[in-house]
Design an enzyme around this catalytic site. Sequence first.
Site: not given
Ligand code: KE4
Length: 432
Positions: A149, A244, A272
């Site tokens: 993701y 990523d 994060k």
């Molecule tokens: P954000 O747009 O949520 O800040 O980041 C996206 C993203 C990109 N790449 C990786 C490897 C990520 O894990 C994420 C976001 N992680 C999720 C949890 N696995 C965020 C939690 C959510 O979607 O509420």
Amino acid sequence: MTTTSFTTTKSEEIFSAALKLMPGGVSSPVRAFKSVGGQPIVFDRVKDAYIWDVDGNHYIDYVGTWGPAICGHAHPEVIAALHEALEKGTSFGAPSVLENVLASMVIDAVPSIEMVRFVNSGTEACMAVIRLMRAFTGRDKIIKFSGCYHGHADMLLVQAGSGVATLGLPDSPGVPQSATANTLTATYNDLEGVKAIFEANPNDIAGVILEPVVGNAGFIPPDAGFLEGLRLITKEYNSLLVFDEVMTGFRIAYGGAQEKFGVTPDLTTLGKVIGGGLPVGAYGGRKDIMSLVAPAGPMYQAGTLSGNPLAMTAGIKTLELLQKPGTYEYLAKITKKLSEGLLAIAKETGNPACGGYISAMFGMFFTGGPVHNYEDAKKSDLTKFSRFHRGMLERGIYLAPSQFEAGFTSLAHTDEDIDRTLAAAKEVMSSL
Ligand code: KE4
């Protein structure tokens, strides 16, 4: 450990009202507990490794707001630094020395990053890095891996992990075929499969993007040689390699998975941890590539709140805390105890399980395994996971509400917290 006192009356009231105001009652899908059943608990406050919900229940937290809380929630030094920064305003929309400070720390820490651009989320960072890959190579196709993701930008919502996997969505309506036509998907840890895609598209692939340690399909580490193989094949086809590290950055090691595994990509995305709990994302890498980004170059990307002083302040203080000697040794020690303890209990209680950890990131699947990719992960017993999650929640242990997420520890977790968690796990797994 009794669960009779576990009432969630106030959470239910607040969440019922939320359902009328916001789609699914949440600001992000995975928080809705859809795949584990029951209603989510509504947080009142967090501190160190702990959560208190609006009914006064206390939990040991292994989600850590999905990664940022690696130093523990509401760390006093982060809070103090934010109070000071607040006095100078909440947003400038102009250069500030704070951006220089955090940029220098990121560049010093992450092997691939010679220059960096701050944005406001991991999604923005991944969206921008795809545009940059294409701008630099003049090619349109990209390769991602099923179960990984990279945020919710159209071209990346293809066989995505995290909430998309959690909700079992076939990807998302509203994403036109034209937006994903250039997104090719491969199987994680399958180097031959990646080679076949390159052989079939020798001059069209801008680059490969992946989670160097997968957290969004559950915890899946790279097989030996996988990352090194991707580094070689992307070089062979004049294609870019993008890690990523939004989740793994400053968590797998201070320099991320690329430091841990000794494989340097061309570009890296972050988020994060570098925001210390405030909205931040970043993308960075080789200077010759980053120099394409406007206004230095023609590739456009912008953001009102990018590099804002509060997020920079929280990020700077968080990385300062992580630089202290012994940080990653401590994180590995407590996470090893937790991960190995959970697997031992699963074995003792007759629950087939597999999993592991790297530094402050861990995961477990209810399947004998092994789990090398998203297809394997989907074979795990999701019903059993849901019952495990609920049983742990009622005993004051807050795990990610999805099998397709990773678990996170922090510097604030103590040996006693791990012992309490394992005691709860023994009770719950004995009843699965
Ligand atoms: P954000 O747009 O949520 O800040 O980041 C996206 C993203 C990109 N790449 C990786 C490897 C990520 O894990 C994420 C976001 N992680 C999720 C949890 N696995 C965020 C939690 C959510 O979607 O509420």
